[in-house]
Write a protein that holds these residues in place. Structure first.
Motif, PDB file in Angstrom:
ATOM      1  N   GLU A   1       0.831  -1.208   0.000  1.00 43.43           N
ATOM      2  CA  GLU A   1       0.000   0.000   0.000  1.00 43.43           C
ATOM      3  C   GLU A   1       0.863   1.254   0.000  1.00 43.43           C
ATOM      4  O   GLU A   1       0.568   2.227  -0.699  1.00 43.43           O
ATOM      5  CB  GLU A   1      -0.913  -0.002   1.223  1.00 43.43           C
TER       6      GLU A   1
ATOM      7  N   ASP B   1      -2.998  10.920  -3.542  1.00 45.18           N
ATOM      8  CA  ASP B   1      -3.487  10.249  -2.337  1.00 45.18           C
ATOM      9  C   ASP B   1      -3.123  11.019  -1.071  1.00 45.18           C
ATOM     10  O   ASP B   1      -3.538  10.637   0.018  1.00 45.18           O
ATOM     11  CB  ASP B   1      -2.912   8.830  -2.247  1.00 45.18           C
TER      12      ASP B   1
ATOM     13  N   ARG C   1      -4.838   8.704   1.639  1.00 44.93           N
ATOM     14  CA  ARG C   1      -5.927   7.807   1.235  1.00 44.93           C
ATOM     15  C   ARG C   1      -5.343   6.526   0.657  1.00 44.93           C
ATOM     16  O   ARG C   1      -4.428   6.569  -0.167  1.00 44.93           O
ATOM     17  CB  ARG C   1      -6.798   8.494   0.179  1.00 44.93           C
TER      18      ARG C   1
ATOM     19  N   ARG D   1      -6.347   3.614  -1.692  1.00 41.60           N
ATOM     20  CA  ARG D   1      -7.361   3.340  -2.701  1.00 41.60           C
ATOM     21  C   ARG D   1      -7.714   1.846  -2.743  1.00 41.60           C
ATOM     22  O   ARG D   1      -6.881   1.003  -2.418  1.00 41.60           O
ATOM     23  CB  ARG D   1      -6.862   3.798  -4.074  1.00 41.60           C
ATOM     24  N   PRO D   2      -8.931   1.522  -3.176  1.00 46.41           N
ATOM     25  CA  PRO D   2      -9.356   0.108  -3.192  1.00 46.41           C
ATOM     26  C   PRO D   2      -8.496  -0.765  -4.103  1.00 46.41           C
ATOM     27  O   PRO D   2      -8.271  -1.936  -3.801  1.00 46.41           O
ATOM     28  CB  PRO D   2     -10.802   0.166  -3.683  1.00 46.41           C
ATOM     29  N   GLU D   3      -7.999  -0.197  -5.203  1.00 46.56           N
ATOM     30  CA  GLU D   3      -7.214  -1.017  -6.132  1.00 46.56           C
ATOM     31  C   GLU D   3      -5.798  -1.272  -5.653  1.00 46.56           C
ATOM     32  O   GLU D   3      -5.068  -2.065  -6.255  1.00 46.56           O
ATOM     33  CB  GLU D   3      -7.176  -0.368  -7.518  1.00 46.56           C
TER      34      GLU D   3
ATOM     35  N   THR E   1      -5.082  -1.982  -2.262  1.00 48.23           N
ATOM     36  CA  THR E   1      -5.080  -2.640  -0.967  1.00 48.23           C
ATOM     37  C   THR E   1      -5.457  -4.108  -1.094  1.00 48.23           C
ATOM     38  O   THR E   1      -5.853  -4.578  -2.166  1.00 48.23           O
ATOM     39  CB  THR E   1      -6.027  -1.923   0.009  1.00 48.23           C
TER      40      THR E   1
ATOM     41  N   GLU F   1      -9.602  -0.162   2.011  1.00 48.17           N
ATOM     42  CA  GLU F   1      -9.828   1.197   1.513  1.00 48.17           C
ATOM     43  C   GLU F   1     -10.110   2.102   2.704  1.00 48.17           C
ATOM     44  O   GLU F   1     -11.046   1.871   3.473  1.00 48.17           O
ATOM     45  CB  GLU F   1     -11.004   1.220   0.542  1.00 48.17           C
ATOM     46  N   ARG F   2      -9.292   3.148   2.867  1.00 54.89           N
ATOM     47  CA  ARG F   2      -9.440   3.926   4.082  1.00 54.89           C
ATOM     48  C   ARG F   2      -8.699   5.257   3.973  1.00 54.89           C
ATOM     49  O   ARG F   2      -7.897   5.466   3.072  1.00 54.89           O
ATOM     50  CB  ARG F   2      -8.905   3.149   5.291  1.00 54.89           C
TER      51      ARG F   2
END
Length: 308
Positions: free
Chosen positions: A155, A163, A172, A174-176, A178, A184-185
């Motif tokens: 990550e 980010d 941040r 990102r979902p892609e 992690t 995602e957080r």
């Protein structure tokens, strides 16, 4: 995003197919996997393909021999076995094998030991060593961000300029980039982390969009290059008598530090990007009496002095 599948002519047709070609077909077919998992599979399968040339050599005997040859690297052996079994199952569903040739292969056990967080001495030493490297501004920013945010190494490596919100002190994930949907957080940044990142962005990194961490040529660091920074730190500190300096211990350190200052468990779970609070608890090292003494005293905080 439209789902894409390998074309018919790209599929391996026999057990004599080059293993490297079969691996590429398999990876293209696994559109459902996250990029980090695909990268792990690619590396694992490439290691096996260095010693075996054709798809027909994907047999239980060969895989067991291969896993035995890397058994001392327990995490790698387990990850490679998972990837090879996934490849075997895909080839069986694709009717290349009549039956799954790796059905009898057992997964090696991973490490049972819990990674310990860095001690205060180790935190200072690893930051000092990073700061003294040829790219000390960048490497210090990497280490401070790792230890203060608890991001997984992949990550942290995948962070982009967009980010970061240094003004308000957040980053941040990102979902892609992690591991799971829970990963995602948004993570708050410590002031010292903000300062380290501002120094890197202002003094060393060229003003260009894209990935955050760049190499000496101004190109994004590969994951191998990113991890090589940690390997160099490990080797330098080993010479000073400090063993076991590795990237993932930074994550354990951050999560343990959150517990030390009294951050509630559900918040720690959210910051760590874990699906289960049980997983978060497994990352926490020993909390000493000095740390416990800093925690708020609930009774007096809530009730004040009670006459008696």
């Amino acid at each position: 995003m439209a789902r894409t599948f390998p074309t018919e002519h790209a599929m391996p047709r026999s057990l004599d197919t080059a293993l490297s070609s079969a691996i590429e077909s398999f990876l293209r077919a696994r559109w459902d996997l996250k990029p980090n998992t695909l990268r792990t599979y690619r590396l694992a399968l490439a290691r096996f393909a260095r010693v075996h040339a054709t798809l027909g050599e994907l047999s239980a005997e060969n895989v067991d021999d291969y896993l035995a040859s890397i058994a001392e690297h327990r995490t790698m052996a387990r990850n490679d076995a998972i990837a090879l079994r996934q490849l075997s199952q895909w080839a069986t569903k694709s009717r290349i094998f009549l039956t799954d040739p790796l059905a009898s292969v057992s997964l090696p056990r991973g490490h049972n030991r819990r990674r310990s967080p860095f001690s205060a001495e180790e935190v200072r030493a690893v930051i000092e060593a990073a700061s003294a490297s040829p790219h000390g501004v960048r490497d210090r920013a990497i280490v401070v961000t790792a230890i203060s945010t608890g991001l997984r190494p992949a990550e942290l490596w995948a962070l982009g300029i967009d980010d970061l919100d240094l003004r308000d002190g957040f980053l941040r994930v990102r979902p892609e980039t992690t591991k799971t949907a829970a990963g995602e957080r948004v993570v708050p940044l410590d002031p010292q982390c903000v300062a380290a990142l501002e120094s890197y962005l202002g003094d060393e990194r060229p003003p260009k969009p894209g990935r955050l961490w760049l190499n000496a040529h101004g190109d994004p660091l590969t994951f191998h290059g990113f991890m090589a920074i940690w390997h160099r730190l490990r080797d330098q500190l080993r010479a000073r008598g400090m063993e076991g300096i590795m990237a993932y211990r930074a994550r354990h350190t951050a999560i343990t530090d959150w517990a030390r200052v009294g951050i509630p468990a559900p918040i720690m779970q959210q910051l760590a990007g874990h699906k289960s609070i049980v997983t978060t608890q497994g990352y926490i090292g020993r909390i000493g009496t000095r740390d416990l003494a800093r925690l708020p005293r609930a009774f007096s905080e809530l009730y004040g002095r009670v006459a008696g």
